[in-house]
Structures are given as structure tokens and as C-alpha cells.
Design an enzyme around this catalytic site. Structure first.
Site, mmCIF file in Angstrom:
data_model
loop_
_atom_site.group_PDB
_atom_site.id
_atom_site.type_symbol
_atom_site.label_atom_id
_atom_site.label_comp_id
_atom_site.label_asym_id
_atom_site.label_seq_id
_atom_site.Cartn_x
_atom_site.Cartn_y
_atom_site.Cartn_z
ATOM 1 N N THR A 30 1.306 -1.467 0.059
ATOM 2 C CA THR A 30 0.141 0.249 -0.018
ATOM 3 C C THR A 30 0.747 1.087 0.040
ATOM 4 O O THR A 30 2.169 1.419 0.325
ATOM 5 C CB THR A 30 -1.210 0.000 1.545
ATOM 6 O OG1 THR A 30 -1.974 1.502 1.555
ATOM 7 C CG2 THR A 30 -0.582 0.384 2.695
ATOM 8 N N TYR A 61 -2.421 0.854 10.799
ATOM 9 C CA TYR A 61 -1.899 -0.458 9.642
ATOM 10 C C TYR A 61 -1.272 0.102 8.678
ATOM 11 O O TYR A 61 -0.453 -1.183 7.823
ATOM 12 C CB TYR A 61 -3.448 0.482 8.362
ATOM 13 C CG TYR A 61 -3.703 -0.435 7.638
ATOM 14 C CD1 TYR A 61 -4.122 -0.674 7.200
ATOM 15 C CD2 TYR A 61 -2.992 0.684 6.500
ATOM 16 C CE1 TYR A 61 -3.900 -1.792 5.723
ATOM 17 C CE2 TYR A 61 -3.741 0.535 5.558
ATOM 18 C CZ TYR A 61 -4.031 -0.825 4.704
ATOM 19 O OH TYR A 61 -4.169 -1.531 3.367
#
Length: 353
Positions: free
Chosen positions: A133, A176
Site C-alpha cells: 500500500t 495499519y
């Protein structure tokens, strides 16, 4: 749990294969004649429809295993003997990671390193391609921004023209970001230290059909679904935040090309996104959705969320060159395709709700 594919052909395993990108990738692989094992917990609401869709389209080429990525025995049974592994299974929301960082770590870090250890010890030639990501680069708060055409843009002309490349320093924000970033680095290091055939694609904003978008993850699909249904859209911040949007077919092409070229790209990382030509603000997407569905959006404004990037655009030139990728689909064309799918899928979704 479904039975394995009834064939001597070893499958490609797609962890998280019932999810949005995983299901589209499984569809592409099966269409190309591969046998695919979809490995997923079905934790995300609605993704069971993706499994049913895959089985209808590819009878005999799709097998499904409902299991958790943290279940090492299930993982070993799935990947040992596989021809390749695409690792998408993850906890995918920043908000959820803030609520339960231990669970986020267990899924994203322990799940990834468990897979890597299985391959290292039992199947070291099996390629693994990891879905990472742009959040590994943090909130990019150090990048000076200006408002231009109701959207945040970098002051630096090179960044504005090209986007963020792979030399950008890593700066993990939120649990995250930490968990995905740690997994990202483990995948690369297992290539360096142990010679595994691994590669990492750091994705920006991927969108398209089969995306069960929510406010926390999959925001483009979420916005279009809300405009279509007439439900309110919550905007965290001012709506001028910018991402580069990449249509899912283009993302799938990159993953497929990465497997084909794995011996050339082992140990390499690539940014994957739509690039500056597909850099759009949240307000841009809302306005486009209003035009596509011919109805106004209902907006509710809330404070900025932790770790949210006001601007992020991928410099995907390295990926395009190394993987021989075509130019991405223009974002307005992609949103029109997604809108058509949402409208066509709505009756089935309501019937199963």
C-alpha cells in the site's frame, strides 16, 4: 470448504481471493487457462458473491478454501505444490487497525511471515507477489501543498508532474501502516536473505467492478454506491484530498505481468497507481458520480482522520517499464464502467441483503 480442483494441474493460490482485486485477478488467471485456489475467510460482507461469480464463470478451474491466513496448517496445505502465490489477504482498514491494533498485526504481519516461512522451508521456488500500500510512505506531511482547482497539489513541480516514486522514505503511520509496511519489508527481505522469488506492489487507489466499497476502504466504489442509493456520504476533511485512481483491470495486468517476469523482478518493489493523469480529488469523484447517476450527493463533513494523506499520487513509471504495462484507463471511463456494474448488481445485492 470446497474440494480441490479436480485436475493434476497445480493451482495458483490467491489469498484474499474473494475480495475485490483478488477476485478480479482470479478471473483473469482462470480465463488464461490457469487453475486457481481462492483462499479467504469471507469476513468482508458481500464477497461470497464474488466466489459464486468465479465458480459460475470458470467451472472446474476455481477451487475455494475458507480459512484464515493465520492458520498455518491451512496455509501450508494450500500453497505447498502451488505454482505461485498472490498474497492479498489482510486487515485493510486504517480505522479498524486503530480500534484493534493487535488483531491488525496478527493478520497482516503474522499472516505474511507465516506464508513466507512455509515457502522458505517447503517450497522455496514458488513465487509470492505481495499486495502492499501507499500507506508505507506515511501522511507525506513534509510535502508542501497548495490548493489548485479545488484540489491539493504539490508545490514541487517534479512531484506534481511525476508523483511519488519508490525512493520516497518509508514512514509508517497508524497500526495499519505499520503492519502493512512491516509485511512489505519482510517480503522484500526474504528475497534478499533467503533467495525467495518475491516481489511487492505498493498500490494506490484501485477501483472497479466487484468492489464492496466502504467508507474505510474502497472509497471510490463507496461514493458511487452512496450516490446511486441516495445515502449520505461522510467526507473526512474538506474533500480536496487527492489520489491517483487505477482501474482494476490495469492493476490485474500488473500482477499477472509480475508473475511472468518474477525472475527479473525478484526482490523488487513497485508503486502501482493511475499516475498524475488519473489524479482525482474526492470532490471530483462525487461530481462525476452525480453526473453518471443524474442525482445529487448528500454530504456530511467530519474531521480529518489519523494518517490521512491530503495528496498522494504514484509515480508508476518503474512498474510500467519493468512490467511492460499499457497506459491506464482514464478515470472517467473507469468510473462509468463501475457505475454500470453497480446499477446492474443492485437487484441481486438487495435480494441477498
Amino acid at each position: 470448504m470446497s474440494a480441490p480442483v479436480s485436475s493434476a494441474q497445480a493451482p495458483i493460490v490467491v489469498t484474499g481471493g474473494a475480495g475485490f482485486i483478488g477476485a478480479n485477478l482470479a478471473d483473469r488467471l482462470a480465463s488464461d487457462g490457469e487453475h486457481v485456489l481462492v483462499f479467504d475467510t469471507l469476513a468482508r460482507p458481500g464477497v461470497e458473491r464474488n466466489v459464486a461469480w468465479l465458480k459460475r464463470r470458470h467451472h472446474g478451474r476455481i477451487a475455494f478454501r475458507r480459512a484464515d491466513i493465520r492458520d498455518l496448517n491451512a496455509c501450508a496445505e494450500a500453497v505447498c505444490g502451488a505454482t505461485a502465490v498472490f498474497h492479498f489477504a489482510a486487515q485493510v482498514a486504517v480505522t479498524t487497525s486503530l480500534e484493534n491494533p493487535v488483531e491488525d498485526f496478527a493478520v497482516n504481519v503474522c499472516g505474511a511471515i507465516g506464508l513466507l516461512e512455509i515457502l522458505r522451508r517447503r517450497s522455496p521456488r514458488t513465487p509470492l507477489i505481495f499486495a502492499s500500500t501507499n500507506k508505507v510512505y506515511g501522511d507525506l506531511a513534509e510535502v508542501p501543498l497548495r490548493l489548485s482547482d479545488e484540489a491539493y497539489r504539490p508545490v514541487d513541480a517534479s512531484l506534481a508532474a511525476n508523483g511519488v516514486n519508490e525512493t520516497q522514505k518509508l514512514d509508517f503511520h497508524t497500526p495499519y501502516g505499520c503492519s502493512k509496511g512491516a509485511a512489505d519489508q519482510y517480503v522484500l527481505d526474504y528475497a534478499r536473505c533467503f533467495g525467495l522469488r518475491t516481489s511487492v506492489l505498493r498500490m494506490s487507489c484501485i477501483y472497479g467492478p466487484r468492489q464492496m466499497g466502504t467508507e474505510d476502504q474502497g472509497w471510490i466504489a463507496h461514493v458511487l454506491r452512496r450516490v446511486f442509493s441516495g445515502e449520505a456520504i461522510t467526507i473526512h476533511g474538506d474533500g480536496r484530498q487527492v489520489r491517483d485512481a487505477l482501474y482494476v483491470d490495469d492493476a490485474v495486468s500488473a500482477y499477472a505481468a509480475a508473475l511472468t517476469r518474477i525472475d527479473d523482478i525478484a526482490g523488487c518493489v513497485f508503486n502501482l497507481g493511475g499516475g498524475p493523469a488519473n489524479a482525482v480529488s474526492l470532490r471530483d469523484v462525487i461530481a462525476c458520480a452525480e453526473n453518471l447517476f443524474q442525482r445529487p450527493a448528500r454530504l456530511v463533513f467530519e474531521p480529518w482522520r489519523a494518517g490521512d494523506q491530503r495528496w498522494y499520487v504514484s509515480d508508476a513509471r518503474r512498474a510500467r517499464d519493468a512490467l511492460a504495462l499499457a497506459d491506464p484507463l482514464p478515470w472517467r471511463d473507469g468510473l462509468a464502467r463501475l457505475a454500470d456494474w453497480i446499477a446492474a448488481e443492485a437487484p441481486q445485492a438487495r435480494a441477498e441483503a
